[in-house]
Design a protein around this motif. Structure first.
Motif, PDB file in Angstrom:
ATOM      1  N   ARG A  31      30.772  64.634  45.463  1.00  0.00           N
ATOM      2  CA  ARG A  31      29.415  64.950  45.905  1.00  0.00           C
ATOM      3  C   ARG A  31      28.616  65.486  44.731  1.00  0.00           C
ATOM      4  NH1 ARG A  31      27.277  68.622  51.032  1.00  0.00           N
ATOM      5  NH2 ARG A  31      25.081  68.551  50.424  1.00  0.00           N
ATOM      6  N   ALA A  58      24.551  62.663  51.728  1.00  0.00           N
ATOM      7  CA  ALA A  58      25.413  63.753  52.184  1.00  0.00           C
ATOM      8  C   ALA A  58      24.845  64.468  53.404  1.00  0.00           C
ATOM      9  CB  ALA A  58      25.624  64.755  51.049  1.00  0.00           C
ATOM     10  N   TYR A  83      33.014  67.841  53.569  1.00  0.00           N
ATOM     11  CA  TYR A  83      31.777  68.336  52.950  1.00  0.00           C
ATOM     12  C   TYR A  83      30.964  69.185  53.930  1.00  0.00           C
ATOM     13  CZ  TYR A  83      32.715  65.014  49.161  1.00  0.00           C
ATOM     14  OH  TYR A  83      33.286  64.338  48.117  1.00  0.00           O
TER      15      TYR A  83
END
Length: 219
Positions: A31, A58, A83
């Motif tokens: 990320r 994301a 995440y």
């Protein structure tokens, strides 16, 4: 951005060379800000190209967000779940490494960790590793269940499937995947014996010193 992509490619080649990602199995992601760079579906980790990675948003919901590049691995909801669980997560590694995959087919040591604290490095580099109930690869419900678990972890075993690890850097996520495979190998070597495990006090002390998630056999 370019450095992160090249780091991902280098990690894929290293994991493949170590025999931890047979054939077209396994997937990695990193990320960077609001973007996730991920290995494409069907890709061999030794053949990755930094300019041919899937790109995801994301911020998108678990099942959505492919914005550019080839289609991502079908496992992208699991990556996104990590995440979403921890904003500090910057990389996720999912492998089909043999010993960890074998352990994913066995009963869990406890509800919070499929594997027992056999070594200090397992507690230090990986921490408690829950066994996530079986679902077909890419199943959205499995990603939701993993995201919703109410205790900290940065690695899991997907039942009858294999390991997945996360880290605040790609290097740490890779190190966790390698250490998880090693403790799984030891677990199988010691199967049907009564090995000495780290005591609760020993494991807790290591977890506090190294900032790893460990609550052991608490159920």
């Amino acid at each position: 951005m370019t450095d992160a992509r090249h780091e991902l490619v280098a990690a894929g080649r290293a994991l493949s060379a170590a025999g931890l990602s047979p054939g077209a199995s396994g997937n990695l992601s990193v990320r960077v800000g609001d973007l996730i760079y991920m290995t494409p579906t069907g890709a061999r980790l030794e053949d990755l190209d930094p300019d041919r990675l899937a790109v995801l948003d994301a911020r998108a919901p678990l099942r959505e967000g492919h914005t550019a590049g080839p289609p991502p691995s079908k496992e992208f909801p699991l990556h996104r779940a990590f995440y979403r669980r921890d904003p500090g997560t910057r990389a996720v590694v999912h492998l089909h490494s043999a010993h960890a995959a074998a352990c994913s087919c066995l009963p869990a040591w406890s509800r919070r960790s499929a594997l027992a604290p056999l070594t200090p490095y397992f507690v230090m580099r990986v921490g408690q590793t829950p066994l996530i109930p079986y679902a077909a690869p890419g199943d959205l419900g499995q990603a939701h269940r993993m995201e919703a678990l109410g205790f900290p972890f940065r690695a899991a075993l997907l039942q009858n499937h294999g390991p997945i690890t996360a880290g605040d850097t790609l290097a740490r996520a890779v190190d966790a995947a390698v250490e998880l495979e090693e403790v799984a190998r030891l677990t199988l070597l010691l199967k049907d014996t009564a090995p000495r495990l780290l005591t609760t006090e020993e494991a807790t002390d290591l977890a506090h010193r190294y900032g790893s998630p460990w609550e052991g056999a608490v159920d």
